[in-house]
Structure formats: structure tokens, C-alpha cells
Design a protein around this motif. Sequence first.
Motif, PDB file in Angstrom:
ATOM      1  N   PRO A   8       0.829  -1.207   0.000  1.00  0.00           N
ATOM      2  CA  PRO A   8       0.000   0.000   0.000  1.00  0.00           C
ATOM      3  C   PRO A   8       0.859   1.250   0.000  1.00  0.00           C
ATOM      4  O   PRO A   8       1.945   1.279   0.567  1.00  0.00           O
ATOM      5  N   VAL A   9       0.365   2.286  -0.646  1.00  0.00           N
ATOM      6  CA  VAL A   9       1.053   3.565  -0.700  1.00  0.00           C
ATOM      7  C   VAL A   9       0.373   4.523   0.263  1.00  0.00           C
ATOM      8  O   VAL A   9      -0.841   4.694   0.217  1.00  0.00           O
ATOM      9  N   HIS A  10       1.141   5.122   1.157  1.00  0.00           N
ATOM     10  CA  HIS A  10       0.629   6.105   2.099  1.00  0.00           C
ATOM     11  C   HIS A  10       1.384   7.409   1.877  1.00  0.00           C
ATOM     12  O   HIS A  10       2.334   7.712   2.593  1.00  0.00           O
ATOM     13  N   PRO A  11       1.010   8.184   0.858  1.00  0.00           N
ATOM     14  CA  PRO A  11       1.790   9.384   0.540  1.00  0.00           C
ATOM     15  C   PRO A  11       1.752  10.417   1.644  1.00  0.00           C
ATOM     16  O   PRO A  11       0.707  10.745   2.181  1.00  0.00           O
ATOM     17  N   TRP A  57       7.960   7.213  -1.415  1.00  0.00           N
ATOM     18  CA  TRP A  57       7.649   6.370  -0.268  1.00  0.00           C
ATOM     19  C   TRP A  57       7.891   7.147   1.025  1.00  0.00           C
ATOM     20  O   TRP A  57       8.793   7.981   1.122  1.00  0.00           O
ATOM     21  N   ASP A  58       7.072   6.841   2.022  1.00  0.00           N
ATOM     22  CA  ASP A  58       7.145   7.585   3.283  1.00  0.00           C
ATOM     23  C   ASP A  58       8.530   7.522   3.922  1.00  0.00           C
ATOM     24  O   ASP A  58       9.022   8.508   4.465  1.00  0.00           O
ATOM     25  N   GLY A  97      14.502   9.529  -6.327  1.00  0.00           N
ATOM     26  CA  GLY A  97      15.678  10.305  -5.955  1.00  0.00           C
ATOM     27  C   GLY A  97      15.524  11.260  -4.794  1.00  0.00           C
ATOM     28  O   GLY A  97      16.390  12.112  -4.585  1.00  0.00           O
ATOM     29  N   VAL A  98      14.463  11.127  -3.996  1.00  0.00           N
ATOM     30  CA  VAL A  98      14.217  12.092  -2.922  1.00  0.00           C
ATOM     31  C   VAL A  98      15.417  12.226  -1.989  1.00  0.00           C
ATOM     32  O   VAL A  98      15.871  13.331  -1.682  1.00  0.00           O
ATOM     33  N   VAL A  99      15.953  11.098  -1.527  1.00  0.00           N
ATOM     34  CA  VAL A  99      17.032  11.150  -0.531  1.00  0.00           C
ATOM     35  C   VAL A  99      18.340  11.620  -1.167  1.00  0.00           C
ATOM     36  O   VAL A  99      19.036  12.482  -0.620  1.00  0.00           O
ATOM     37  N   GLY A 100      18.672  11.055  -2.321  1.00  0.00           N
ATOM     38  CA  GLY A 100      19.906  11.455  -2.983  1.00  0.00           C
ATOM     39  C   GLY A 100      19.910  12.913  -3.380  1.00  0.00           C
ATOM     40  O   GLY A 100      20.923  13.612  -3.228  1.00  0.00           O
ATOM     41  N   LEU A 101      18.777  13.418  -3.864  1.00  0.00           N
ATOM     42  CA  LEU A 101      18.694  14.827  -4.251  1.00  0.00           C
ATOM     43  C   LEU A 101      18.763  15.738  -3.028  1.00  0.00           C
ATOM     44  O   LEU A 101      19.300  16.850  -3.097  1.00  0.00           O
ATOM     45  N   THR A 102      18.246  15.259  -1.904  1.00  0.00           N
ATOM     46  CA  THR A 102      18.379  16.035  -0.659  1.00  0.00           C
ATOM     47  C   THR A 102      19.850  16.160  -0.282  1.00  0.00           C
ATOM     48  O   THR A 102      20.319  17.248   0.080  1.00  0.00           O
ATOM     49  N   ALA A 103      20.589  15.050  -0.374  1.00  0.00           N
ATOM     50  CA  ALA A 103      22.021  15.099  -0.072  1.00  0.00           C
ATOM     51  C   ALA A 103      22.738  16.069  -1.007  1.00  0.00           C
ATOM     52  O   ALA A 103      23.644  16.802  -0.599  1.00  0.00           O
ATOM     53  N   ASP A 160      13.514   2.197   2.117  1.00  0.00           N
ATOM     54  CA  ASP A 160      12.460   1.290   1.643  1.00  0.00           C
ATOM     55  C   ASP A 160      12.930   0.415   0.487  1.00  0.00           C
ATOM     56  O   ASP A 160      12.254   0.275  -0.527  1.00  0.00           O
ATOM     57  N   VAL A 161      14.096  -0.185   0.675  1.00  0.00           N
ATOM     58  CA  VAL A 161      14.645  -1.048  -0.371  1.00  0.00           C
ATOM     59  C   VAL A 161      14.418  -2.533  -0.089  1.00  0.00           C
ATOM     60  O   VAL A 161      14.634  -3.359  -0.983  1.00  0.00           O
ATOM     61  N   ALA A 162      14.007  -2.885   1.125  1.00  0.00           N
ATOM     62  CA  ALA A 162      13.744  -4.285   1.462  1.00  0.00           C
ATOM     63  C   ALA A 162      12.252  -4.554   1.290  1.00  0.00           C
ATOM     64  O   ALA A 162      11.462  -4.385   2.207  1.00  0.00           O
ATOM     65  N   TYR A 163      11.871  -4.937   0.085  1.00  0.00           N
ATOM     66  CA  TYR A 163      10.454  -5.216  -0.189  1.00  0.00           C
ATOM     67  C   TYR A 163      10.254  -6.590  -0.830  1.00  0.00           C
ATOM     68  O   TYR A 163       9.134  -7.005  -1.067  1.00  0.00           O
ATOM     69  N   SER A 164      11.358  -7.293  -1.108  1.00  0.00           N
ATOM     70  CA  SER A 164      11.290  -8.627  -1.712  1.00  0.00           C
ATOM     71  C   SER A 164      12.290  -9.534  -1.017  1.00  0.00           C
ATOM     72  O   SER A 164      13.483  -9.232  -0.980  1.00  0.00           O
TER      73      SER A 164
END
Length: 240
Positions: A8-11, A57-58, A97-103, A160-164
Motif C-alpha cells: 500500500p502507498v501512504h503518501p 515512499w514515506d 531520488g528524494v534522498v539522494g537529491l536532498t544530499a 524502503d529497499v527491502a520489499y522482496s
Amino acid sequence: PTEVAGHPVHPVCNQILTLCTPVRPCMSVREIEFGDDFDLSITEQTTLDDHAGAVVWDASLVLAHALHLSATRATGFHEDQLPLAGLRAVELGAGLGVVGLTAAKLGAQVVVTDLAAVLPGLQQNIQDNQLQGRVQAVEFTWGRDCAPLGPPFDLVLASDVAYSSAAVPALLTSLADLARGATAVWYAFEERPPVTDQALQLMPQYGLTFSEVPASELHPHWQDPSIHVLHLRSSSSSSL
């Protein structure tokens, strides 16, 4: 979408705009604000509705704000002396790219990585935020040789990379390969048992130790009990 890759997506974000133009048919644009310091304009990829890299992702928002808070807590934010200037960072499974662009906004030179299908969206967000000089988007599959990415890095980012379950060993292999020496790793995830639990349980086997960032060190308005931010380090022993 209400669900991506079976989750589920919780924006959670400051503002969501929907743009429909001949060039960008029905793209959702999220404006993510970092106080008075800067903001990011992130376009979601409606053409990749079934792909985990299609939405914000949150956990990425929590990690991005935690990184901003940590970097600016001591010195504040100054355009002429950015807090992460001179550091090199890499983001695994960057998605939009949210995190990388923040950096990058904080001054780091960043390599954002993901699968080939996701790279066009990454490139678009890099351009929209005028970060071409600080961010490079590179195709990378977890578990493969990290040398083409140009290590060592000062900072490794992943959210949020551990999904599989099937992908966890390859993910941990890449995290361990990049987490060498003094490299700091920021790893954020939203609880999605059993996969996220599996990743934590296997980390010691890949020579990784971790400690959780306490809620008091996260942004007060950007945290949730189900979302965790960890600092990973390479340990001196591994059972592999």
C-alpha cells in the motif's frame, strides 16, 4: 496508485500537484519543503504504476528530513558553505531520488542508482531541481560489482529497499561492499514483515552492524513509529 509492487502507498508530503500536458501526461508533482533552506520538486512516474520506483515512499521522506536535520543542526544552512560540501554519496534503489537529491542540495556529490526502467524519472527530477552538476544517475543491479560506481563513498543512502525476500541477499551484498572503512550508511525502512525483519536478521552475516536513530534525533514532524532510520557500519567479522 493506491498500491505499488503489492504494497500500500501512504503518501506523506507537503503538496501534491497533478499536471496534464502533451509532454507530461498526468504526472503527479510533489513539492517537498525543507523549512526555509530549500525545496524539492519530485515528479512521480504514472507510466510505471506497478513499479516500486514510481512513487514517493514515506520512509524516503523521513530519511531525507533526518539527513537535512543532522547536516544542519550544528551550522545551519548556508548557500556559500553547504554542510555536506566535499562529501561523496551513493543511493541504492533511489527510485525518484528524494534522498539522494536532498544530499545534493546539502552539498554532496551524489550517484543515484536504480534499474534501467527507473532512470528516466530520476534524470527528470535531477534536471527539474537543477542538480545536474551534483547528481549522476547510474543503472545498477544489487549484488553486482560496485567498482563502476566509483567507491569509496563517504555516505551510502537507502530507503524502503527491502520489499522482496528474494532480493534481500543481493541488497545486503551491495550495502556491505559499499560500507567500507569510515563510510557511513543511512538505512530507512517502513515495517513490512517478514521482509524487513529478514533484512535485519541477515545483516550480521554480511558483516553489518546497526543502531537505530532515536526519535529525538529525527525531524519532529517527519517520523512515524512504523518507520525506522538506522546507521549501518561494516563490522570486523562476517560469517560469510
